[in-house]
Write a protein that holds these residues in place. Structure first.
Motif: not given
Lengths: 177, 212
Positions: A172-176
């Motif tokens: 899950d290429d999630l931007r924090i």
């Protein structure tokens, strides 16, 4: 009995895959990488995802029903209009989901959304009409647990499999921030 | 700062129910950050991943240079960010702070992060635009209950009095704030009494994101 010898955790072309609203919320717009992952998941397995009409209607409240339309045009999803489950095992499964969700939450049973229970009922209803395996695809881990438990209690744990985000999207290429 | 205020404690005069905000400037700073997502984003970044530098902030958050310097100046004047001028380049640090009570008041770095995410997440920008910052901050606690396993996303929507799809979108979009809050917000358990340990968003927040 024409049921396949071994049931798989991975859906195939003959299986019904029921998709809940939150999946189309999770994957974003058609140009989004996660949407493309869902598309590849379906196309690689030659699936046609079954999207209940209610799901499309719910998505339209945020003007994102085009995510379903695009999948239908692309050939990997169909909008279906299933009847309310009437089979006794299906209704029992829905009651079971309702009780399970209420048990984990501070809410009463009647406060549990019917839409959270209906997929379990539909899955069993589909099994009654066809000899195939049925999959339920949802992003809601709380609903997923309750549905898994309910179909197991009704004796359908081999025929109904619940899939969540982790099963279909790798990483899950999630931007924090 | 750091400040933790319980509004439901007794005031010095012993009268119940009187707000006891003993750090009014801090409270105004918190309110300012809630209303300015870009400022909140820089504050939360420095708070969670600092000490850091202006250059790192520019690179990681994709900020224009002039914007970054203006924002740091404003954060310093609000006394929420400190700049150490004895080092080259200057080191930036930020202390976490919180205003929390048992009811609706809940401002912690996790909540400021949620507001900050409206800068980069379309679903959160939509939600804040449609329902306001107050409802967005409420959504943080509601989303926490979902990831703790006690309510479904549809029940979350019902609790927030929004359409099912809007509830699903906000609950899902808040995952970064909950993941980072769990790792870095010292007031996380005050925001989620009883359930902080149960929250599982399955997201790695321990290392900062590199630039896109």
């Amino acid at each position: 009995m024409n049921r396949r010898e071994t049931m798989s955790d991975d859906p195939g072309p003959d299986d019904i895959v029921l998709v809940d609203t939150n999946v189309f919320v999770a994957v974003g717009d058609p140009e989004n990488a996660k949407y493309q992952s869902l598309r590849e998941y379906a196309i690689r397995r030659d699936l046609t995802l079954s999207v209940p009409r209610r799901v499309k209607r719910e998505l339209s409240a945020m003007h994102i029903a085009d995510r379903v339309e695009s999948a239908v045009d692309d050939g990997w999803a169909d909008v279906v209009a299933p009847p309310s489950p009437t089979d006794s095992a299906a209704v029992a499964a829905m009651d079971s989901v309702r009780r399970e969700i209420a048990r984990r939450s501070p809410k009463d049973e009647h406060e549990v959304e019917k839409a959270d229970t209906v997929l379990a009922g539909l899955a069993i209803e589909y099994l009654k009409c066809r000899e195939d395996q049925v999959f339920v695809l949802t992003d809601d881990t709380v609903a997923a647990k309750a549905i898994t438990g309910a179909v197991k209690r009704q004796g359908f744990e081999d025929e109904v499999t619940v899939l969540t985000r982790d099963d279909i999207l790798d990483g899950d290429d999630l931007r924090i921030i | 700062m750091p400040t933790l205020v319980e509004r439901d404690t007794l005031s010095p005069s012993g009268e119940p129910g009187v707000p006891a905000i003993d750090d009014f400037d801090g409270f105004l700073a918190a309110a300012t950050l809630l209303q300015q997502p870009r400022l909140a984003r820089s504050y939360v970044y420095i708070c969670y991943y600092g000490p850091t530098t202006v250059q790192e902030l520019i690179d990681t958050l994709d900020l224009a240079r002039a914007t970054a310097y203006d924002d740091i100046e404003q954060l310093e004047s609000l006394s929420v960010v400190q700049r150490d001028e004895s080092s080259r380049p200057h080191r930036l640090t930020a202390d976490p702070f919180a205003f929390v009570d048992q009811n609706d008041l809940a401002i912690t770095p996790t909540v400021l992060h949620a507001v900050a995410l409206t800068e980069i997440d379309e679903d959160l920008a939509y939600f804040q635009n449609r329902y306001g910052t107050g409802r967005l901050t409420r959504a943080v606690r509601t989303a926490g209950r979902h990831y703790a396993g006690t309510i479904t996303q549809r029940m979350a929507a019902d609790e927030l009095d929004v359409a099912p799809v809007e509830g699903m979108a906000v609950v899902q979009a808040l995952r970064p704030a909950l993941a980072a809050g769990e790792a870095f917000d010292p007031y996380f358990d005050r925001l989620f009494p009883d359930i902080a340990d149960e929250i599982d968003v399955d997201v790695e927040a321990a290392t900062q994101q590199s630039d896109r």
